[in-house]
Design a protein around this motif. Sequence first.
Motif, mmCIF file in Angstrom:
data_model
loop_
_atom_site.group_PDB
_atom_site.id
_atom_site.type_symbol
_atom_site.label_atom_id
_atom_site.label_comp_id
_atom_site.label_asym_id
_atom_site.label_seq_id
_atom_site.Cartn_x
_atom_site.Cartn_y
_atom_site.Cartn_z
ATOM 1 N N ALA A 88 7.314 2.291 -9.851
ATOM 2 C CA ALA A 88 6.417 1.219 -10.274
ATOM 3 C C ALA A 88 6.987 -0.138 -9.897
ATOM 4 O O ALA A 88 6.273 -1.005 -9.374
ATOM 5 C CB ALA A 88 6.180 1.299 -11.782
ATOM 6 N N PHE A 115 4.199 5.578 -5.639
ATOM 7 C CA PHE A 115 4.045 5.636 -7.097
ATOM 8 C C PHE A 115 3.014 6.685 -7.500
ATOM 9 O O PHE A 115 3.241 7.465 -8.430
ATOM 10 C CB PHE A 115 3.635 4.258 -7.629
ATOM 11 N N VAL A 116 1.895 6.722 -6.790
ATOM 12 C CA VAL A 116 0.862 7.721 -7.078
ATOM 13 C C VAL A 116 1.408 9.132 -6.863
ATOM 14 O O VAL A 116 1.128 10.052 -7.646
ATOM 15 C CB VAL A 116 -0.387 7.476 -6.213
ATOM 16 N N GLY A 117 2.205 9.318 -5.806
ATOM 17 C CA GLY A 117 2.788 10.629 -5.541
ATOM 18 C C GLY A 117 3.711 11.092 -6.659
ATOM 19 O O GLY A 117 3.674 12.259 -7.062
ATOM 20 N N MET A 158 3.626 10.076 -9.817
ATOM 21 C CA MET A 158 2.817 10.340 -11.007
ATOM 22 C C MET A 158 2.056 11.662 -10.877
ATOM 23 O O MET A 158 1.906 12.403 -11.857
ATOM 24 C CB MET A 158 1.836 9.184 -11.226
ATOM 25 N N TYR A 159 1.589 11.965 -9.670
ATOM 26 C CA TYR A 159 0.877 13.232 -9.457
ATOM 27 C C TYR A 159 1.813 14.409 -9.670
ATOM 28 O O TYR A 159 1.440 15.406 -10.318
ATOM 29 C CB TYR A 159 0.279 13.264 -8.052
ATOM 30 N N ASP A 160 3.030 14.315 -9.138
ATOM 31 C CA ASP A 160 3.990 15.401 -9.323
ATOM 32 C C ASP A 160 4.353 15.549 -10.799
ATOM 33 O O ASP A 160 4.510 16.671 -11.295
ATOM 34 C CB ASP A 160 5.250 15.127 -8.496
ATOM 35 N N TYR A 200 0.832 -1.206 0.000
ATOM 36 C CA TYR A 200 0.000 0.000 0.000
ATOM 37 C C TYR A 200 0.869 1.260 0.000
ATOM 38 O O TYR A 200 0.560 2.249 -0.679
ATOM 39 C CB TYR A 200 -0.935 0.011 1.207
ATOM 40 N N LEU A 222 2.489 1.690 -3.385
ATOM 41 C CA LEU A 222 1.500 2.236 -4.312
ATOM 42 C C LEU A 222 1.320 3.737 -4.081
ATOM 43 O O LEU A 222 1.221 4.518 -5.039
ATOM 44 C CB LEU A 222 0.166 1.512 -4.152
ATOM 45 N N ALA A 223 1.302 4.147 -2.813
ATOM 46 C CA ALA A 223 1.164 5.574 -2.489
ATOM 47 C C ALA A 223 2.352 6.362 -3.031
ATOM 48 O O ALA A 223 2.199 7.479 -3.546
ATOM 49 C CB ALA A 223 1.040 5.756 -0.983
ATOM 50 N N ILE A 271 9.974 7.178 -12.284
ATOM 51 C CA ILE A 271 8.627 6.621 -12.408
ATOM 52 C C ILE A 271 8.693 5.104 -12.526
ATOM 53 O O ILE A 271 7.909 4.370 -11.896
ATOM 54 C CB ILE A 271 7.910 7.242 -13.621
#
Length: 302
Positions: A70, A28-30, A32-34, A22, A25-26, A66
Amino acid sequence: MTVVSNDPTWWPTINAYRFSSYFFLAAFVGVMYDWALTFGQEVELVWRQRWSLMTVLYLSVRYLGIVYAALNMLSWIMFIVLDWVFVLMLSMLWVIIITRLHAMYQGSRNILILLIVAFLAINIFDGVAVVMTMLHSSEEELILSGTYQCSVADTEDVSHLGSVCWILNTVWEVLTLCLTLWIAVQHFRELRQHSARGIIKDCLTVLIQTHVLYFASFVAVSCFELIIDLSPTLSTGYSLDAQIYSGFLAILEVVQMFVLGPRLILGVREYHAKLVANSDVVTGMTSISFQQRVHISTGNSV
């Protein structure tokens, strides 16, 4: 070696791996958001500008970061690849910092030699440490209650290498921070009496802010690593506390390298673009730089 088991005693291990995923995943999301947040700036300030070493380094750190984030969700399978990618990304970030400091010290050969020697010594040791860890590590494929995992164990001969690498990396970060603050103080003293000192002062502020923020993230990562290393229950256990600390450590490492790292370049280029929008300011800054013999590179070379 493959271990297949439905023994309930493995359930804490299964839950620990699942809980850690988890946080990965957080992270990776961070990242991608940046990337999505800064993609417009990236197009204008990187892709559409003249290509240079900094362009290559920025794109490498950004997009390999990135990929790293991942793959980090599969870290128990891809740990060897991740170790080498981590060392490569760290080297690229340090090249960026060396270039910035070389520019801030007006192309000083002594500073460049000092930084390169330290860079090579630490990175060679990190590379050797990764090789030694690979040679002295054992791994098992675990199929536990239908879940697939990979267990990696280091021997006692190489268990201390991670701590030594952390100490050397800390020495590097402290050295570069001290050099950044020292040259900033020197420039501020030289510009104190100048009527247009605010232009170059703003440039130095951008350089210092981005570096200090990057260093602060390194301190946060180091604190989490120190807490985990000094606590036997956190370093070897599968408790909830251990997984939370390890998870936040994974997030902070990704943020430091692949969010704040690219901003070391992007922040300076953004400031340079604002100066270019006002040609009078750029002309004035160039004139002042030559008159005062203060050279601050804010273009694509930083």
